[in-house]
Design a protein around this motif. Structure first.
Motif, PDB file in Angstrom:
ATOM      1  N   GLU A   1      16.271   2.971   2.094  1.00 39.06           N
ATOM      2  CA  GLU A   1      15.357   3.815   2.874  1.00 39.06           C
ATOM      3  C   GLU A   1      14.103   4.166   2.071  1.00 39.06           C
ATOM      4  OE1 GLU A   1      18.605   5.026   2.106  1.00 39.06           O
ATOM      5  OE2 GLU A   1      19.443   3.913   3.787  1.00 39.06           O
ATOM      6  N   ALA A   2      14.253   4.363   0.776  1.00 39.69           N
ATOM      7  CA  ALA A   2      13.100   4.689  -0.069  1.00 39.69           C
ATOM      8  C   ALA A   2      12.124   3.523  -0.129  1.00 39.69           C
ATOM      9  CB  ALA A   2      13.567   5.075  -1.478  1.00 39.69           C
ATOM     10  N   VAL A   3      12.637   2.304  -0.195  1.00 37.14           N
ATOM     11  CA  VAL A   3      11.769   1.134  -0.230  1.00 37.14           C
ATOM     12  C   VAL A   3      11.058   0.944   1.109  1.00 37.14           C
ATOM     13  CG1 VAL A   3      11.688  -1.353  -0.645  1.00 37.14           C
ATOM     14  CG2 VAL A   3      13.240   0.060  -1.970  1.00 37.14           C
ATOM     15  N   VAL A   4      11.763   1.190   2.206  1.00 41.97           N
ATOM     16  CA  VAL A   4      11.154   1.081   3.534  1.00 41.97           C
ATOM     17  C   VAL A   4      10.022   2.094   3.676  1.00 41.97           C
ATOM     18  CG1 VAL A   4      11.559   1.410   6.005  1.00 41.97           C
ATOM     19  CG2 VAL A   4      13.163   0.055   4.656  1.00 41.97           C
TER      20      VAL A   4
ATOM     21  N   ASP B   1      -4.279 -11.021   0.855  1.00 41.26           N
ATOM     22  CA  ASP B   1      -5.339 -11.386  -0.079  1.00 41.26           C
ATOM     23  C   ASP B   1      -4.802 -11.783  -1.454  1.00 41.26           C
ATOM     24  OD1 ASP B   1      -4.569  -8.960  -1.174  1.00 41.26           O
ATOM     25  OD2 ASP B   1      -6.521  -7.982  -0.905  1.00 41.26           O
ATOM     26  N   GLY B   2      -3.473 -11.765  -1.624  1.00 44.01           N
ATOM     27  CA  GLY B   2      -2.857 -12.162  -2.880  1.00 44.01           C
ATOM     28  C   GLY B   2      -2.582 -11.023  -3.831  1.00 44.01           C
ATOM     29  N   SER B   3      -3.058  -9.827  -3.505  1.00 47.03           N
ATOM     30  CA  SER B   3      -2.799  -8.677  -4.364  1.00 47.03           C
ATOM     31  C   SER B   3      -1.346  -8.231  -4.216  1.00 47.03           C
ATOM     32  CB  SER B   3      -3.751  -7.519  -4.032  1.00 47.03           C
ATOM     33  OG  SER B   3      -3.525  -7.078  -2.715  1.00 47.03           O
ATOM     34  N   THR B   4      -0.825  -7.611  -5.252  1.00 46.08           N
ATOM     35  CA  THR B   4       0.569  -7.176  -5.269  1.00 46.08           C
ATOM     36  C   THR B   4       0.632  -5.660  -5.384  1.00 46.08           C
ATOM     37  OG1 THR B   4       1.206  -9.211  -6.381  1.00 46.08           O
ATOM     38  CG2 THR B   4       2.762  -7.411  -6.479  1.00 46.08           C
ATOM     39  N   VAL B   5       1.498  -5.058  -4.558  1.00 45.24           N
ATOM     40  CA  VAL B   5       1.733  -3.618  -4.590  1.00 45.24           C
ATOM     41  C   VAL B   5       3.203  -3.408  -4.938  1.00 45.24           C
ATOM     42  CG1 VAL B   5       1.753  -1.484  -3.236  1.00 45.24           C
ATOM     43  CG2 VAL B   5      -0.002  -3.204  -2.822  1.00 45.24           C
ATOM     44  N   GLU B   6       3.450  -2.663  -6.007  1.00 43.36           N
ATOM     45  CA  GLU B   6       4.826  -2.378  -6.394  1.00 43.36           C
ATOM     46  C   GLU B   6       5.383  -1.289  -5.493  1.00 43.36           C
ATOM     47  OE1 GLU B   6       6.346  -0.242 -10.149  1.00 43.36           O
ATOM     48  OE2 GLU B   6       6.222  -2.382 -10.646  1.00 43.36           O
ATOM     49  N   LEU B   7       6.447  -1.605  -4.771  1.00 38.32           N
ATOM     50  CA  LEU B   7       7.074  -0.634  -3.879  1.00 38.32           C
ATOM     51  C   LEU B   7       8.137   0.172  -4.605  1.00 38.32           C
ATOM     52  CD1 LEU B   7       7.526  -2.799  -0.657  1.00 38.32           C
ATOM     53  CD2 LEU B   7       5.664  -1.226  -1.214  1.00 38.32           C
ATOM     54  N   TRP B   8       8.801  -0.455  -5.565  1.00 38.13           N
ATOM     55  CA  TRP B   8       9.850   0.245  -6.308  1.00 38.13           C
ATOM     56  C   TRP B   8      10.130  -0.495  -7.603  1.00 38.13           C
ATOM     57  CZ3 TRP B   8      14.492   0.354  -8.668  1.00 38.13           C
ATOM     58  CH2 TRP B   8      15.094   1.599  -8.801  1.00 38.13           C
TER      59      TRP B   8
END
Length: 78
Positions: free
Chosen positions: A67-70, A43-50
């Motif tokens: 591994e933390a990012v996964v 949908d174009g939204s962004t989620v910060e993983l790290w």
């Protein structure tokens, strides 16, 4: 150099964990001296993983373990 090695390790780990998702390294010019990993949803939204922006010193804290990012990716997709 550290940025490139870390980016390669993280992208390889992400491709192994979710082969159906495309992985782009720096689709836009990166912020200076920062390392961030984001998930762009359909949908174009962004989620910060790290993000390492607020981490450190020492400098090594600014870079994630793959591994933390996964794990962050898996929890964002669930």
């Amino acid at each position: 150099r550290v940025f490139g090695r870390t980016a390669a390790a993280v992208s390889e780990a992400l491709r192994g964990a979710a082969a159906h998702l495309p992985v782009d390294i720096n689709p836009r010019p990166p912020r200076r001296n920062s390392f961030e990993v984001s998930l762009v949803k359909e949908d174009g939204s962004t989620v910060e993983l790290w993000s390492g922006i607020s981490k450190g010193p020492p400098r090594k804290l600014k870079f994630p373990q793959p591994e933390a990012v996964v794990e962050a990716l898996k929890s964002s997709l669930a």
